[in-house]
Scaffold this motif. Structure first.
Motif, short mmCIF file in Angstrom:
data_model
loop_
_atom_site.label_atom_id
_atom_site.label_comp_id
_atom_site.label_asym_id
_atom_site.label_seq_id
_atom_site.Cartn_x
_atom_site.Cartn_y
_atom_site.Cartn_z
N LEU A 180 26.42 -16.80 -21.32
CA LEU A 180 25.31 -17.45 -20.63
C LEU A 180 25.81 -17.86 -19.25
CD1 LEU A 180 22.51 -18.80 -20.44
CD2 LEU A 180 23.51 -20.82 -21.52
N GLN A 181 25.30 -17.22 -18.19
CA GLN A 181 25.69 -17.55 -16.84
C GLN A 181 24.63 -18.44 -16.21
OE1 GLN A 181 26.78 -14.26 -14.31
NE2 GLN A 181 27.48 -15.61 -12.65
N GLU A 182 25.04 -19.64 -15.80
CA GLU A 182 24.12 -20.63 -15.28
C GLU A 182 24.12 -20.70 -13.75
OE1 GLU A 182 26.01 -23.84 -17.14
OE2 GLU A 182 25.14 -23.50 -19.12
N SER A 183 25.21 -20.22 -13.13
CA SER A 183 25.34 -20.24 -11.68
C SER A 183 26.44 -19.24 -11.32
CB SER A 183 25.69 -21.64 -11.19
OG SER A 183 26.91 -22.09 -11.76
N SER A 184 26.88 -19.22 -10.08
CA SER A 184 27.87 -18.23 -9.68
C SER A 184 29.18 -18.38 -10.43
CB SER A 184 28.12 -18.30 -8.17
OG SER A 184 28.66 -19.56 -7.82
N THR A 185 29.56 -19.62 -10.78
CA THR A 185 30.81 -19.84 -11.52
C THR A 185 30.60 -20.61 -12.81
OG1 THR A 185 31.25 -21.87 -10.25
CG2 THR A 185 32.20 -19.80 -9.41
N GLY A 186 29.38 -20.97 -13.14
CA GLY A 186 29.10 -21.73 -14.35
C GLY A 186 28.75 -20.82 -15.52
N PHE A 187 29.52 -20.95 -16.61
CA PHE A 187 29.34 -20.08 -17.77
C PHE A 187 29.39 -20.91 -19.05
CE2 PHE A 187 31.30 -17.37 -14.56
CZ PHE A 187 30.52 -16.22 -14.62
N ASP A 188 28.77 -20.37 -20.10
CA ASP A 188 28.95 -20.85 -21.46
C ASP A 188 29.06 -19.64 -22.37
OD1 ASP A 188 29.01 -23.77 -22.09
OD2 ASP A 188 27.24 -23.77 -20.79
N ILE A 189 29.81 -19.80 -23.44
CA ILE A 189 30.01 -18.72 -24.42
C ILE A 189 29.35 -19.12 -25.73
CG2 ILE A 189 31.72 -17.53 -25.83
CD1 ILE A 189 31.72 -16.48 -23.09
N GLY A 190 28.49 -18.25 -26.25
CA GLY A 190 27.86 -18.45 -27.54
C GLY A 190 28.49 -17.56 -28.59
N VAL A 191 28.37 -17.98 -29.85
CA VAL A 191 28.98 -17.26 -30.97
C VAL A 191 27.90 -16.82 -31.95
CG1 VAL A 191 30.69 -17.34 -32.81
CG2 VAL A 191 31.07 -18.64 -30.72
N ARG A 192 27.88 -15.51 -32.25
CA ARG A 192 26.96 -14.96 -33.25
C ARG A 192 25.49 -15.30 -32.95
NH1 ARG A 192 29.98 -12.92 -37.37
NH2 ARG A 192 32.12 -13.69 -37.58
N GLY A 193 25.09 -15.18 -31.69
CA GLY A 193 23.70 -15.39 -31.33
C GLY A 193 23.30 -16.82 -31.10
N TYR A 194 24.21 -17.78 -31.36
CA TYR A 194 23.89 -19.19 -31.14
C TYR A 194 24.25 -19.53 -29.71
CZ TYR A 194 23.53 -24.21 -31.91
OH TYR A 194 23.16 -25.54 -31.84
N GLN A 195 23.26 -19.48 -28.83
CA GLN A 195 23.53 -19.61 -27.40
C GLN A 195 22.78 -20.80 -26.84
OE1 GLN A 195 25.43 -19.69 -25.03
NE2 GLN A 195 25.67 -17.51 -24.66
N GLN A 196 23.50 -21.64 -26.10
CA GLN A 196 22.92 -22.77 -25.40
C GLN A 196 23.96 -23.28 -24.42
OE1 GLN A 196 22.66 -25.52 -28.91
NE2 GLN A 196 23.84 -26.90 -27.60
#
Length: 263
Positions: A37-53
């Motif tokens: 999940l990319q929120e900005s040019s350098t902001g990211f989050d990683i989700g596992v098995r489809g659970y993304q937020q």
């Protein structure tokens, strides 16, 4: 992508280099079951098995066995990790029930980032990148080894500008900052004798990033700073290897939700 039993996967140093990316979240997104999940040019989050937020809970992230997962909102500030991409020996990823062996914070999975050892490896690397969004990034790692042991220094910094889409059009309630990241790390191993080694580590990192606010549906401007101290020992005893690892983490995050409000 290398794989092993029990749902474990990961990347070797060669695979990381061949990916062409200097972003750990982007590299991890190549593993099936991990979503980016990319929120900005350098902001990211990683989700596992489809659970993304945003602020992905219960994905434990370690660097050489030290937890960098932050307990405040059960999250990892991916843009502010104190590690040089070129100094990573391998990345291990564990998904599924076996990750519970690492504790409650690992219910979703575990990402263990392993760097080169100052005692056994000569990691001397320098990298400078210039890219879009006026991005300038540099990293350097220097290792020194001797009869007493080894020590390794890593420093790096990144500066850039944000995507235009990170701000809601015609809105003054969406603060943004220029992406920035800087870190410094020293890790050492001292050989007391052939069977007894003492290890120390000190890290400092600071950065700022624009991240998504799921409640207000706006982009938050986040500034963070963290440092850590670690010490331990390993002893090859007559009965097997005995190890001890102790560390202290301190982190601060300041989030601007809208002008004049800081949390």
């Amino acid at each position: 992508v290398a794989s092993g039993g029990g749902g474990a996967k990961g990347f070797s140093a060669d695979e990381i280099r061949q990916s062409g990316s200097r972003s750990i979240p982007v590299i991890l997104s190549r593993i099936p079951g991990l979503d980016l999940l990319q929120e900005s040019s350098t902001g990211f989050d990683i989700g596992v098995r489809g659970y993304q937020q945003s602020n992905q809970p219960r994905l434990l992230v370690l660097i050489d066995g030290r937890q960098v997962f932050i307990d405040d909102y059960s999250r990892t500030i991916w843009d502010n990790l104190p590690v040089n991409i070129d100094d990573i020996r391998q990345i291990e990823v564990v998904k599924g029930a076996s990750s519970a062996l690492f504790g409650s914070n690992a219910a979703a999975g575990v990402v263990n980032i392993i760097t080169y050892s100052p005692l056994y490896d000569r990691s001397n690397v320098l990298n400078v990148n210039v890219g879009t969004q006026n991005t300038i990034e540099s990293d350097v790692t220097v290792t020194s080894r001797n009869s007493w042991g080894g020590t390794k220094f890593s420093v790096g910094a990144m500066h850039g500008t944000e995507f235009d889409t990170a701000r809601i059009p015609n809105s003054d309630l969406t603060p943004t900052v220029k992406p920035h990241h800087a870190y410094a790390v020293n890790s050492s191993v001292f050989k007391i004798n052939p069977d007894l080694h003492i290890n120390t580590e000190a890290t400092f990192t600071q950065g700022q990033v624009n991240s998504f606010n799921a409640i207000g549906h706006t982009t938050d401007a986040q500034q963070s700073r963290a440092w850590s101290l670690r010490g331990g020992a390993s002893w090859q005893s007559p009965y097997g290897l005995v190890t001890n690892n102790n560390y202290f983490n301190q982190s601060h995050a300041y989030i601007t939700y809208f002008p004049g409000s800081v949390g």
